[in-house]
Design a protein around this motif. Structure first.
Motif, short mmCIF file in Angstrom:
data_model
loop_
_atom_site.label_atom_id
_atom_site.label_comp_id
_atom_site.label_asym_id
_atom_site.label_seq_id
_atom_site.Cartn_x
_atom_site.Cartn_y
_atom_site.Cartn_z
N MET A 171 -4.54 8.39 -3.96
CA MET A 171 -3.19 7.86 -3.72
C MET A 171 -2.85 6.80 -4.77
N CYS A 173 1.94 8.60 -5.95
CA CYS A 173 3.03 8.13 -5.08
C CYS A 173 4.39 8.39 -5.70
N TYR A 192 -9.71 7.00 -1.63
CA TYR A 192 -8.30 6.76 -1.29
C TYR A 192 -7.53 6.15 -2.47
N ASP A 195 -0.86 10.65 3.15
CA ASP A 195 -1.50 9.34 2.96
C ASP A 195 -2.49 9.05 4.08
N ARG A 196 -2.11 9.32 5.33
CA ARG A 196 -3.01 9.09 6.47
C ARG A 196 -4.22 10.02 6.40
N THR A 211 0.86 -1.19 0.00
CA THR A 211 0.00 0.00 0.00
C THR A 211 0.89 1.24 0.00
N PRO A 212 0.35 2.42 -0.35
CA PRO A 212 1.17 3.64 -0.37
C PRO A 212 1.89 3.92 0.95
N MET A 213 1.20 3.71 2.07
CA MET A 213 1.79 3.99 3.38
C MET A 213 3.07 3.17 3.58
#
Length: 310
Positions: free
Chosen positions: A136, A141, A132, A121-122, A57-59
């Protein structure tokens, strides 16, 4: 030839954390494990994220890049420090000093921009969850990643070019354990007004841009979370931000204490703050993200299981 010797010393002497000979081996024994823990810990985070599909995931993408940058960050500083602990000369060449300063500034600021990308991102995940995936996206990214590297490197290049214009005609002894910007600047006997103004304007803008993104993102997150009726829902939302907030506090707390003060106020005591964000924060990051994150715990457990089975 004399003019060249005045403007560009062939080498500097790094006094390090202590000038007492009896302290060198104990300091080596302290910082060598710190370096190894930092490299191994961050490498495990990268491998866990790359090997677990649930962490794609992006995070976690930004977290893996942050871990990579942290490895580079400490490698710029600690190996030379370890060599100096066991060396009697403790010298560093002029070009090596500027190179170390360049990558120290570049990787340090890259850290702050990656933390800002993680905050964004959060914010999107909590405040706009239904969009989302669209917001994102892979393209977004990559764009955030490119900005996180390009801006710090241009910033670092500017400061190195300005430092290279300074005249060093007094002492070549740096009262620090690496070629940090301000201790080197104190050795110059020429006017460094332009350099200081650049630090307090362009430098401030480069540092405050990601910090502002983080503050705005978390203010929006706080407003959104406070609107959640259940206490369990609030705890769940905040739990996804706890690790990131801890790292941000450690990183920006030490930097703001150290750099937002006049050059004349910079003392050897500020080395403690420097150690926090150059050495301790990169070492603690893997522990903070793994101990306070259920998905990372599971990812690391799977990685360890695969390594044992091989």
């Amino acid at each position: 030839m004399g003019r060249n010797n005045l403007t560009r010393p062939s080498e500097f002497i790094l006094l390090g954390l202590s000038s007492r000979p009896e302290d060198q081996k104990p300091l080596f024994a302290v910082f060598l494990p710190i370096y190894l823990i930092t490299v191994i810990g961050n490498l495990l985070i990268i491998l866990a994220i790359r090997s677990d599909t649930r962490l794609q995931t992006p995070m976690y993408f930004f977290l893996s890049i942050l871990s990579f940058v942290d490895i580079c960050y400490v490698t710029v500083i600690i190996p030379k420090m370890l060599v100096n602990f066991l060396s009697e000369t403790k010298t560093i060449s002029y070009s090596e000093c500027l190179t170390q300063m360049y990558f120290f500034l570049a990787f340090g600021n890259t850290d702050s921009y990656l933390l800002a990308a993680m905050a964004i991102d959060r914010y999107v995940a909590i405040c706009n969850p239904f969009h989302y995936i669209t917001i994102m996206s892979h393209r977004c990214c990559v764009l955030l990643l490119v900005l996180s590297f390009c801006i710090p490197h241009f910033h670092s290049l500017l400061h190195i070019l300005l430092t290279n214009q300074l005249i060093f005609c007094a002492s070549n002894v740096i009262h620090h354990f690496f070629c940090d910007d301000q201790p080197v600047l104190k050795l110059s006997c020429s006017s460094h007004f332009v350099k200081e103004i650049t630090v307090m304007t362009e430098g401030l803008a480069v540092i405050m841009t990601p910090f502002s993104c983080i503050i705005i993102s978390y203010l929006r997150i706080l407003i959104t979370v406070l609107k959640i009726p259940s206490a369990a829902g609030k705890r769940k939302a905040f739990s996804t931000c706890g690790s990131h907030l801890t790292v941000v506090t450690l990183f920006y707390g030490s930097i703001s204490y150290l750099y937002f003060q006049p050059l004349s106020n910079y003392t050897v005591k500020d080395q403690i703050a420097t150690i926090i964000y150059t050495v301790l924060t990169p070492m603690l990051n893997p522990f903070i993200y793994s101990l306070r994150n259920k998905d990372m715990k599971q990812g690391l457990a799977k990685l360890m299981h695969r390594m044992k089975c091989q």
